[in-house]
Write a protein that holds these residues in place. Sequence first.
Motif, PDB file in Angstrom:
ATOM      1  N   SER A 134       0.559  -1.221   0.025  1.00  0.00           N
ATOM      2  CA  SER A 134       0.389   0.246   0.145  1.00  0.00           C
ATOM      3  C   SER A 134       0.518   1.243  -0.310  1.00  0.00           C
ATOM      4  O   SER A 134      -0.161   2.755  -0.068  1.00  0.00           O
ATOM      5  CB  SER A 134      -0.989  -0.021   0.994  1.00  0.00           C
ATOM      6  OG  SER A 134      -0.305  -0.214   2.753  1.00  0.00           O
ATOM      7  N   GLY A 135       2.343   1.451   0.038  1.00  0.00           N
ATOM      8  CA  GLY A 135       3.404   2.304  -0.035  1.00  0.00           C
ATOM      9  C   GLY A 135       3.773   2.485   1.142  1.00  0.00           C
ATOM     10  O   GLY A 135       3.748   3.710   1.452  1.00  0.00           O
ATOM     11  N   LYS A 136       3.696   1.720   2.311  1.00  0.00           N
ATOM     12  CA  LYS A 136       3.773   2.244   3.814  1.00  0.00           C
ATOM     13  C   LYS A 136       5.414   2.956   3.302  1.00  0.00           C
ATOM     14  O   LYS A 136       5.664   3.485   4.471  1.00  0.00           O
ATOM     15  CB  LYS A 136       3.567   1.309   4.673  1.00  0.00           C
ATOM     16  CG  LYS A 136       2.151   0.907   4.516  1.00  0.00           C
ATOM     17  CD  LYS A 136       1.814  -0.272   5.893  1.00  0.00           C
ATOM     18  CE  LYS A 136       2.205  -1.552   5.455  1.00  0.00           C
ATOM     19  NZ  LYS A 136       2.586  -2.460   4.559  1.00  0.00           N
ATOM     20  N   SER A 137       6.240   2.172   3.154  1.00  0.00           N
ATOM     21  CA  SER A 137       7.496   2.473   3.436  1.00  0.00           C
ATOM     22  C   SER A 137       7.955   3.669   2.267  1.00  0.00           C
ATOM     23  O   SER A 137       8.592   4.445   2.682  1.00  0.00           O
ATOM     24  CB  SER A 137       8.128   1.370   2.625  1.00  0.00           C
ATOM     25  OG  SER A 137       8.315  -0.157   3.584  1.00  0.00           O
ATOM     26  N   SER A 138       7.075   3.764   1.205  1.00  0.00           N
ATOM     27  CA  SER A 138       7.388   4.598   0.724  1.00  0.00           C
ATOM     28  C   SER A 138       7.119   6.164   1.287  1.00  0.00           C
ATOM     29  O   SER A 138       8.100   7.125   1.624  1.00  0.00           O
ATOM     30  CB  SER A 138       6.635   4.825  -0.870  1.00  0.00           C
ATOM     31  OG  SER A 138       7.233   3.662  -1.697  1.00  0.00           O
ATOM     32  N   LEU A 139       5.843   5.988   1.846  1.00  0.00           N
ATOM     33  CA  LEU A 139       5.439   7.475   2.754  1.00  0.00           C
ATOM     34  C   LEU A 139       6.494   7.571   3.847  1.00  0.00           C
ATOM     35  O   LEU A 139       6.937   8.399   4.153  1.00  0.00           O
ATOM     36  CB  LEU A 139       4.084   7.178   3.288  1.00  0.00           C
ATOM     37  CG  LEU A 139       3.454   8.359   4.215  1.00  0.00           C
ATOM     38  CD1 LEU A 139       3.443   9.584   3.312  1.00  0.00           C
ATOM     39  CD2 LEU A 139       2.498   7.343   4.749  1.00  0.00           C
ATOM     40  N   CYS A 140       6.846   6.012   4.223  1.00  0.00           N
ATOM     41  CA  CYS A 140       8.205   6.661   5.618  1.00  0.00           C
ATOM     42  C   CYS A 140       9.299   7.042   4.466  1.00  0.00           C
ATOM     43  O   CYS A 140       9.393   8.479   5.712  1.00  0.00           O
ATOM     44  CB  CYS A 140       8.840   5.250   6.662  1.00  0.00           C
ATOM     45  SG  CYS A 140       7.612   4.576   7.179  1.00  0.00           S
ATOM     46  N   ARG A 141       9.081   7.688   3.735  1.00  0.00           N
ATOM     47  CA  ARG A 141      10.580   7.662   3.774  1.00  0.00           C
ATOM     48  C   ARG A 141      10.574   9.447   3.474  1.00  0.00           C
ATOM     49  O   ARG A 141      11.394  10.069   3.521  1.00  0.00           O
ATOM     50  CB  ARG A 141      11.147   7.055   1.846  1.00  0.00           C
ATOM     51  CG  ARG A 141      11.609   5.928   2.406  1.00  0.00           C
ATOM     52  CD  ARG A 141      12.188   5.398   0.627  1.00  0.00           C
ATOM     53  NE  ARG A 141      13.903   5.498   0.383  1.00  0.00           N
ATOM     54  CZ  ARG A 141      14.884   4.931   0.067  1.00  0.00           C
ATOM     55  NH1 ARG A 141      15.132   3.726   0.905  1.00  0.00           N
ATOM     56  NH2 ARG A 141      16.279   5.689   0.096  1.00  0.00           N
ATOM     57  N   MET A 142       9.277   9.918   2.370  1.00  0.00           N
ATOM     58  CA  MET A 142       9.645  11.165   2.060  1.00  0.00           C
ATOM     59  C   MET A 142       9.223  11.891   3.286  1.00  0.00           C
ATOM     60  O   MET A 142      10.067  12.458   3.837  1.00  0.00           O
ATOM     61  CB  MET A 142       7.653  11.142   1.608  1.00  0.00           C
ATOM     62  CG  MET A 142       7.875  10.633  -0.102  1.00  0.00           C
ATOM     63  SD  MET A 142       5.900  10.550  -0.563  1.00  0.00           S
ATOM     64  CE  MET A 142       5.970   9.283  -0.877  1.00  0.00           C
ATOM     65  N   LEU A 143       7.901  10.560   4.437  1.00  0.00           N
ATOM     66  CA  LEU A 143       8.242  12.517   5.907  1.00  0.00           C
ATOM     67  C   LEU A 143       9.578  12.080   6.604  1.00  0.00           C
ATOM     68  O   LEU A 143      10.224  13.084   7.281  1.00  0.00           O
ATOM     69  CB  LEU A 143       7.403  10.990   6.240  1.00  0.00           C
ATOM     70  CG  LEU A 143       5.874  10.996   5.976  1.00  0.00           C
ATOM     71  CD1 LEU A 143       4.843  10.197   7.531  1.00  0.00           C
ATOM     72  CD2 LEU A 143       5.493  12.428   6.197  1.00  0.00           C
ATOM     73  N   LEU A 144      10.529  11.455   6.177  1.00  0.00           N
ATOM     74  CA  LEU A 144      12.105  11.162   7.028  1.00  0.00           C
ATOM     75  C   LEU A 144      12.773  12.162   6.195  1.00  0.00           C
ATOM     76  O   LEU A 144      13.236  12.976   6.801  1.00  0.00           O
ATOM     77  CB  LEU A 144      12.566   9.495   6.904  1.00  0.00           C
ATOM     78  CG  LEU A 144      12.252   8.840   7.684  1.00  0.00           C
ATOM     79  CD1 LEU A 144      12.594   7.183   7.336  1.00  0.00           C
ATOM     80  CD2 LEU A 144      12.495   9.361   9.223  1.00  0.00           C
ATOM     81  N   ASN A 145      12.655  12.010   4.629  1.00  0.00           N
ATOM     82  CA  ASN A 145      13.464  13.221   4.359  1.00  0.00           C
ATOM     83  C   ASN A 145      12.859  14.599   4.385  1.00  0.00           C
ATOM     84  O   ASN A 145      13.831  15.413   4.146  1.00  0.00           O
ATOM     85  CB  ASN A 145      13.317  12.898   2.938  1.00  0.00           C
ATOM     86  CG  ASN A 145      14.372  11.428   2.174  1.00  0.00           C
ATOM     87  OD1 ASN A 145      15.724  11.352   2.939  1.00  0.00           O
ATOM     88  ND2 ASN A 145      14.062  10.932   1.453  1.00  0.00           N
TER      89      ASN A 145
END
Length: 437
Positions: A134-145
């Motif tokens: 569902s894109g969890k890892s991608s969203l985590c990367r965005m929020l971290l960056n």
Amino acid sequence: MGYGEMSADNGAGSASSRQFVLEKEGELRVEVGTDAPLRLRLLDGTAEVFGAEIPRAKWLTVPALEKIAIFTWKGATIELDGISEVEYVADETPMVSYVNVHAVLDGRRARAKSGNDADSSQGPRVIVVGPTDSGKSSLCRMLLNWACKRSWIPTFVDLDVGQGSTTIPGCIAASPVELPLDAFGGMPTEMPAVYFYGHTRASANVELYKVLMKELAQTLERRFSCLSDHKAAGMVINTMGWVEGLGYELLLQAINTFNADVVLVLGQEKLFSMLKKDVLKSKPTIDIVKLHKSEGVVPRNQKVRQQSQNCKIKEYFYGFINDLSPYTLRENFGNISVFRIGVGNQLPVSIDPIGAEPVSDPTRATAININGDFLHAVLAISYADDPDQILSCNIAGFLYVSEIDFESEKITFLAPCPGELPSRILIIGTLKWSDNQ
């Protein structure tokens, strides 16, 4: 969100160079296959991949099996070179809603940093939940960056044992993120706290998974008590895609264990409704936010998941772009002690505990005789001085069993660096890999 294509041949599967002109808030989605990597570069404007800015005019290699979204806030021209399985410009993107979440979190971090008491100095603890793919890892990367761009040092917590974002699969881990992550690189490895679960499915030993979550959470609390900047920046927590039945119970436990105060639900109305009903009873002040998943998220079958897991293990020993050279270590059987945690059908029957009595405690470490089933196993090196400390100790690294000589009673490992092992206590699970893959 229109776009212009400046190439005679820009179809997927073509090895020719092609260009895409993205308008404001445009997104180019690309899927790379298993063999041939793809190159890209930014010719004009500004663009990012999961919150990581793409440098101008520099060719970047997108590794095999990567699925990325190149997004621009103001417009950009992107050039691709190589073979992709899929590439297209999206009609819709959820990026605006994602950056709005970041803005709210940024405000909470600022208030936490200026807080005058212990309670108000705690930054947001965000847990990202949703079904598989569902894109969890991608969203985590965005929020971290995005947080790093604002000079925060958020802590990334990875509870997804099937993926292994921070380290290899089969672990839960946490690490502070001091600088924006590379567009296609791995997750942070500075000051990591890593606990070896040993399996790629949480159902293999649920009680062990719970215990390790608790150990990791306690480690982070101790770290935050000494590092006020890390505490104010808070956490971004990635979770498994197992959200039904026992998986849902583990999700609720993760929310409580890490004291999350923001729950971001991706792509499932049912899960959002269940969490609002169950979590708000005990935590009425928690924010549960439903977000649309990106339409670019692609479901992966079991074969692709296995390939991805193998790639992560290979990356540990050989580097993200095969720029590392692992070392071969040979040890006598008697110089090491190998333990497994728990019992059940998670290990081959031939791997029997030393001694006659079976073990029923799913969190007990039991010494194991070395035998043929160890071949191609990935073992964790524990920092424990004593077997009783295995559950509460961090992991120093990992070894791959490449050869076993029973006549001379020697076992050969592939190790990421030369020298003596940092510990003689090793842990085995069900994680296997072949160096020939």
